[in-house]
Design an enzyme around this catalytic site. Structure first.
Site, PDB file in Angstrom:
ATOM      1  N   ARG A 110      -2.128  -2.847  47.882  1.00 38.82           N
ATOM      2  CA  ARG A 110      -0.370  -2.024  48.269  1.00 38.82           C
ATOM      3  C   ARG A 110      -0.508  -0.758  47.413  1.00 38.82           C
ATOM      4  NH1 ARG A 110       5.332  -3.762  49.107  1.00 38.82           N
ATOM      5  NH2 ARG A 110       5.371  -2.595  46.851  1.00 38.82           N
ATOM      6  N   HIS A 125       9.679  -3.052  57.775  1.00 35.60           N
ATOM      7  CA  HIS A 125       8.925  -3.266  58.497  1.00 35.60           C
ATOM      8  C   HIS A 125       9.135  -4.853  57.803  1.00 35.60           C
ATOM      9  CE1 HIS A 125       8.069  -2.465  53.789  1.00 35.60           C
ATOM     10  NE2 HIS A 125       7.446  -3.728  53.918  1.00 35.60           N
ATOM     11  N   HIS A 157      12.850  -5.449  55.984  1.00 34.76           N
ATOM     12  CA  HIS A 157      13.123  -4.918  54.939  1.00 34.76           C
ATOM     13  C   HIS A 157      12.391  -3.398  54.121  1.00 34.76           C
ATOM     14  CE1 HIS A 157       9.005  -6.311  53.620  1.00 34.76           C
ATOM     15  NE2 HIS A 157       9.404  -5.196  52.496  1.00 34.76           N
ATOM     16  N   ASP A 179      11.082  -1.072  51.319  1.00 35.10           N
ATOM     17  CA  ASP A 179      10.462  -1.769  49.415  1.00 35.10           C
ATOM     18  C   ASP A 179      11.038  -0.855  48.478  1.00 35.10           C
ATOM     19  OD1 ASP A 179       8.165  -3.210  50.944  1.00 35.10           O
ATOM     20  OD2 ASP A 179       6.991  -1.398  50.787  1.00 35.10           O
TER      21      ASP A 179
HETATM   22  C1  SIN Z   1       5.473  -5.626  52.053  1.00 32.86           C
HETATM   23  O1  SIN Z   1       6.022  -5.703  52.243  1.00 32.86           O
HETATM   24  O2  SIN Z   1       4.362  -4.758  51.222  1.00 32.86           O
HETATM   25  C2  SIN Z   1       3.766  -6.499  52.889  1.00 32.86           C
HETATM   26  C3  SIN Z   1       3.644  -5.720  54.769  1.00 32.86           C
HETATM   27  C4  SIN Z   1       2.563  -6.272  54.655  1.00 32.86           C
HETATM   28  O3  SIN Z   1       2.075  -7.756  54.233  1.00 32.86           O
HETATM   29  O4  SIN Z   1       1.800  -6.605  55.850  1.00 32.86           O
END
Ligand code: SIN
Length: 282
Positions: free
Chosen positions: A273, A258, A100, A102
């Site tokens: 994050r 990612h 996806h 974000d």
């Molecule tokens: C996310 O999608 O923000 C999480 C990525 C992760 O935890 O590696």
């Protein structure tokens, strides 16, 4: 002017490790400019062995724009702009699994996210990234032409609607989700977006949040969307990052996808994050 940071590519498609900078310190305009350039050149950049307080993490994010607060996941008690991505030993679901970009369901999805590893599993819990310029560039001229005129509908309903698998399971969770009907809202974005800084075109649909093409049903859209999802994540377009405590990944959310790999049941993983506000995709 000489550069202050060192940039070392980690894979053919995207990704570079950056050395020579301590992100807990105030950064000069030149250093911020070099980091921004490294992000544009490599799409996702990594830092090792950083020691950041939450305040320093936020300050680093603010060099690149305003910070977003997540609509459906509670941030940290004392600062909603930090999302704690947590999976405990007793949990089986992770956050951020599945390819996806974000918050693509927002009118102004994130420019990028800065993920800081506080506690990592002994093995597993890597994150994969995929270059969406390459995903677009390597399509046939005919499909590019079709996609160039298409608009996709994005929504948060699958992960955060009242019917979301996590909501229905009613399983205990170490992260607090706010499942809601407002997750059903729909937003339209071009299927191919042009990066505001590099001017390059990339594929902009993802399996977590894209629902269908505009003016088509979900069933009609599914075959082509599914083709594009597998195109988006072709192994030769990806890199994989092995986390250590103190590592940071900073990805450009406009031209990458990612996927947080969920292969570490029985171990704890805790990440912070910070998400930077982006512009409306064009
Ligand atoms: C996310 O999608 O923000 C999480 C990525 C992760 O935890 O590696």
């Amino acid at each position: 002017m000489g550069s202050t940071i060192e940039v070392k590519r980690i894979a053919g498609a995207l990704g570079a490790e950056i050395a020579g900078v301590d992100l807990s310190q105030k950064l000069s305009d030149d250093t911020v400019g070099e980091i921004r350039q490294a992000l544009h050149d490599n799409l996702v950049i990594f830092f090792r062995d950083e020691h950041l307080t939450p305040g320093q993490h936020l300050a680093f994010g603010r060099y690149f724009g305003e910070l977003q607060v997540h609509d459906f996941v509670e941030g940290m008690d004392d600062n909603q702009e930090i999302l704690e991505v947590r999976k405990e030993e007793w949990e089986t679901r992770n956050f951020g699994g599945g390819w996806h970009s974000d918050v693509s369901y927002l009118e102004r999805p994130a420019l990028g996210s800065i993920l800081y590893a506080r506690e990592v599993p002994e093995v597993g819990g890597d994150t994969m990234f995929a270059n969406q310029y390459l995903a677009y560039d390597s399509l046939s001229a005919g499909l590019k032409q079709t996609l160039d005129g298409l608009v996709a509908v994005h929504s948060a309903r699958r992960p955060y609607g009242l019917d979301a698998p996590r909501a229905r399971a009613r399983a205990k969770s170490s992260m607090q989700f706010n499942f809601s009907n407002s997750a059903n809202a729909e937003t339209e974005h071009p299927v191919v977006r042009t990066h505001a800084a590099t001017g390059k075109k990339s594929l902009y649909v993802n399996g977590n949040f894209t629902i269908r093409f505009k003016d088509m049903t979900e069933a009609e859209s599914a075959p082509l969307l599914n083709y594009l999802y597998q195109q988006a994540a072709r192994p030769e377009f990806t890199c994989r990052f092995r986390w250590e405590k103190g590592s940071i990944a900073f990805w450009d959310n406009r031209c990458t996808q990612h996927n947080a790999i969920n292969d570490y049941n029985g171990q704890r993983r805790v990440m912070h994050r910070v998400t930077i506000e982006g512009e409306r995709p064009v």
